[in-house]
Write an enzyme that holds these catalytic residues in place. Structure first.
Site, PDB file in Angstrom:
ATOM      1  N   GLY A  59       0.834  -1.201   0.000  1.00  0.00           N
ATOM      2  CA  GLY A  59       0.000   0.000   0.000  1.00  0.00           C
ATOM      3  C   GLY A  59       0.866   1.247   0.000  1.00  0.00           C
ATOM      4  O   GLY A  59       1.933   1.262   0.613  1.00  0.00           O
TER       5      GLY A  59
ATOM      6  N   ILE B 189       1.786   3.168   6.985  1.00  0.00           N
ATOM      7  CA  ILE B 189       1.088   4.086   7.889  1.00  0.00           C
ATOM      8  C   ILE B 189       0.784   3.384   9.204  1.00  0.00           C
ATOM      9  O   ILE B 189       0.554   4.023  10.218  1.00  0.00           O
ATOM     10  CB  ILE B 189      -0.223   4.638   7.268  1.00  0.00           C
ATOM     11  N   ASP B 190       0.768   2.038   9.201  1.00  0.00           N
ATOM     12  CA  ASP B 190       0.342   1.288  10.388  1.00  0.00           C
ATOM     13  C   ASP B 190       1.391   1.296  11.508  1.00  0.00           C
ATOM     14  O   ASP B 190       1.073   1.004  12.654  1.00  0.00           O
ATOM     15  CB  ASP B 190       0.040  -0.173  10.015  1.00  0.00           C
TER      16      ASP B 190
ATOM     17  N   ARG C 225     -22.956   9.233  15.441  1.00  0.00           N
ATOM     18  CA  ARG C 225     -22.556   9.191  14.031  1.00  0.00           C
ATOM     19  C   ARG C 225     -21.169   8.570  13.920  1.00  0.00           C
ATOM     20  O   ARG C 225     -20.365   8.659  14.841  1.00  0.00           O
ATOM     21  CB  ARG C 225     -22.505  10.596  13.429  1.00  0.00           C
TER      22      ARG C 225
HETATM   23  O1  F6P Z   1      -1.380  -1.443   5.618  1.00  0.00           O
HETATM   24  C1  F6P Z   1      -1.831  -0.177   5.250  1.00  0.00           C
HETATM   25  C2  F6P Z   1      -3.335  -0.146   5.148  1.00  0.00           C
HETATM   26  O2  F6P Z   1      -3.723   1.177   4.814  1.00  0.00           O
HETATM   27  C3  F6P Z   1      -4.077  -0.643   6.376  1.00  0.00           C
HETATM   28  O3  F6P Z   1      -4.105   0.290   7.429  1.00  0.00           O
HETATM   29  C4  F6P Z   1      -5.426  -0.959   5.774  1.00  0.00           C
HETATM   30  O4  F6P Z   1      -6.099  -1.957   6.505  1.00  0.00           O
HETATM   31  C5  F6P Z   1      -5.072  -1.492   4.413  1.00  0.00           C
HETATM   32  O5  F6P Z   1      -3.780  -0.986   4.100  1.00  0.00           O
HETATM   33  C6  F6P Z   1      -6.010  -1.086   3.313  1.00  0.00           C
HETATM   34  O6  F6P Z   1      -5.598  -1.693   2.135  1.00  0.00           O
HETATM   35  P1  F6P Z   1      -6.228  -1.406   0.703  1.00  0.00           P
HETATM   36  O7  F6P Z   1      -5.625  -0.125   0.211  1.00  0.00           O
HETATM   37  O8  F6P Z   1      -5.819  -2.592  -0.095  1.00  0.00           O
HETATM   38  O9  F6P Z   1      -7.718  -1.272   0.896  1.00  0.00           O
END
Ligand code: F6P
Length: 366
Positions: free
Chosen positions: A20, A147-148, A284
């Site tokens: 990602g 980002i995680d 919400r």
């Molecule tokens: O690992 C980075 C991340 O943005 C996670 O936080 C998220 O769960 C995932 O990738 C989302 O992935 P995609 O862009 O394939 O939906």
């Protein structure tokens, strides 16, 4: 091969961005190119992650001219993917294995291009692939991104700070609308199985409650806290929930699987429904989603990305292959790639930031 002679006489260094995307990837690429320029390396940028290693012409020669002005631009100029021939990804913690014929084909292309090193910029899945390639003889150096912030062996990955800044900004905005309407407002953030984005943005954005995968919550505790807060006269309650958070004895919420990997999601909607039903308070949910991955990197991510890029080129020059750039106590070091992927870096429940959050009255719903 058509490009053999073209690249024979000088040191050639390949680079690819994989998995990602996140803010700061272009800062790393720019730094790699600039510092390689000083050392006389030629940079071959492969397109669309590891997939670029499979097609003989899926690359661009990166120069200080064509990478000028990219540091502040989000995404990656090389393109990326978390799918494709190299991705046989199972659930968290399980091994990724690239088929031998794919490794062989990539190896041939790297050989034909006379690569002296290959810098892989990616997260845990990409580092697992990088290690397999290294073990198959590729001269690989890893650069940690996500980002995680869930990669072991580095105290921080670039991209994380930008995602936290985005979530914090969202919380600032949600505070004013929540208070105006006397509502409970839930912000669902990314982070997979780790709660780093939720914890950091929750602290920075003044959340009243932070729900993370590492501390499974009780719905009763959450609703009690909301009732207590409104009885005290608070006009709103702001909750940050990590996409991987779950109730005690409950499962993570998933929107199904894609290519063997679970796509987390749904926890925010469930909480919204349950909180409204149990407290009678208007609630919400805001799903922040890929806004956290897009846009310009923060100052910290530009600096971290730049320093990581410089270190990666230095490691190639020193032939310290099989290592990954890592960040510790303000210094950029190197660690074996294997150390970065043996387990996921989650938040220890007794982490000082959790204690600090509790000390100022933030609830974890447990
Ligand atoms: O690992 C980075 C991340 O943005 C996670 O936080 C998220 O769960 C995932 O990738 C989302 O992935 P995609 O862009 O394939 O939906």
């Amino acid at each position: 091969m058509k490009f053999c002679n073209q690249y024979m006489s000088q040191k050639n260094l390949g680079v690819l961005t994989s998995g990602g995307d996140c803010p700061g990837l272009n800062a790393v690429l720019r730094a790699i190119v600039c510092s390689s320029d000083q050392r006389g390396f030629k940079i071959i940028g492969f397109h669309d992650g590891f997939e670029g290693l499979l097609a003989p012409d899926a690359f661009t020669v990166l120069t200080t001219t064509n990478t000028s002005g990219i540091m502040q631009v989000g995404g990656t100029i090389l393109g990326t993917t978390n799918r494709g021939h190299f991705t046989i990804k199972a659930e968290a913690g399980k091994k990724v294995l690239v088929p031998e014929h794919v490794v062989k084909k990539a190896s041939q292309i790297c050989h034909d291009l006379r690569l002296d090193g290959l810098i892989v910029i990616g997260g845990d899945g990409s580092m697992t692939i990088a290690l397999q390639l290294y073990q198959a003889g590729f001269p690989v150096i890893g650069v940690p991104k996500t980002i995680d912030n869930d990669l072991e062996a580095t105290s921080m990955t670039f991209g994380f700070d930008s995602a936290v800044a985005c979530a914090t900004d969202a919380l600032d905005r949600l505070h004013t609308t929540a208070a105006s309407h006397k509502r409970v407002m839930i912000l669902q953030v990314m982070g997979r199985h780790a709660g780093w984005i939720a914890l950091w943005s929750g602290l920075a954005g003044g959340a009243d409650m932070i729900l993370i995968p590492e501390i499974p919550f009780h719905l009763e505790k959450i609703t009690e806290e909301i009732k207590r807060r409104s009885a005290q006269g608070n006009r709103s309650t702001i909750i940050v929930v990590a996409e991987g958070a779950r109730a005690q004895q409950g499962k993570q919420f998933s929107k199904g699987t894609m290519h063997g990997e679970s796509r987390l999601g749904g926890i925010g909607e469930m909480l919204c429904h349950e909180i409204e039903r149990r407290t009678g308070q208007e609630t919400r949910v805001c799903i922040l989603g890929h806004l956290q991955r897009g846009g310009a990197p923060t100052t910290l991510d530009r600096i971290l990305g730049t320093r990581f890029g410089v270190k990666a080129v230095e490691l190639v020059d020193q032939k310290k292959f099989g290592t990954m750039v890592s960040y510790h106590d303000g210094s950029v070091l190197d660690v074996p790639i294997a150390h970065a992927i043996h387990r996921m870096k989650t938040i220890p429940p007794d982490h000082q930031m959790i204690e600090d959050a509790r000390a100022i009255g933030i609830s974890f719903g447990a």
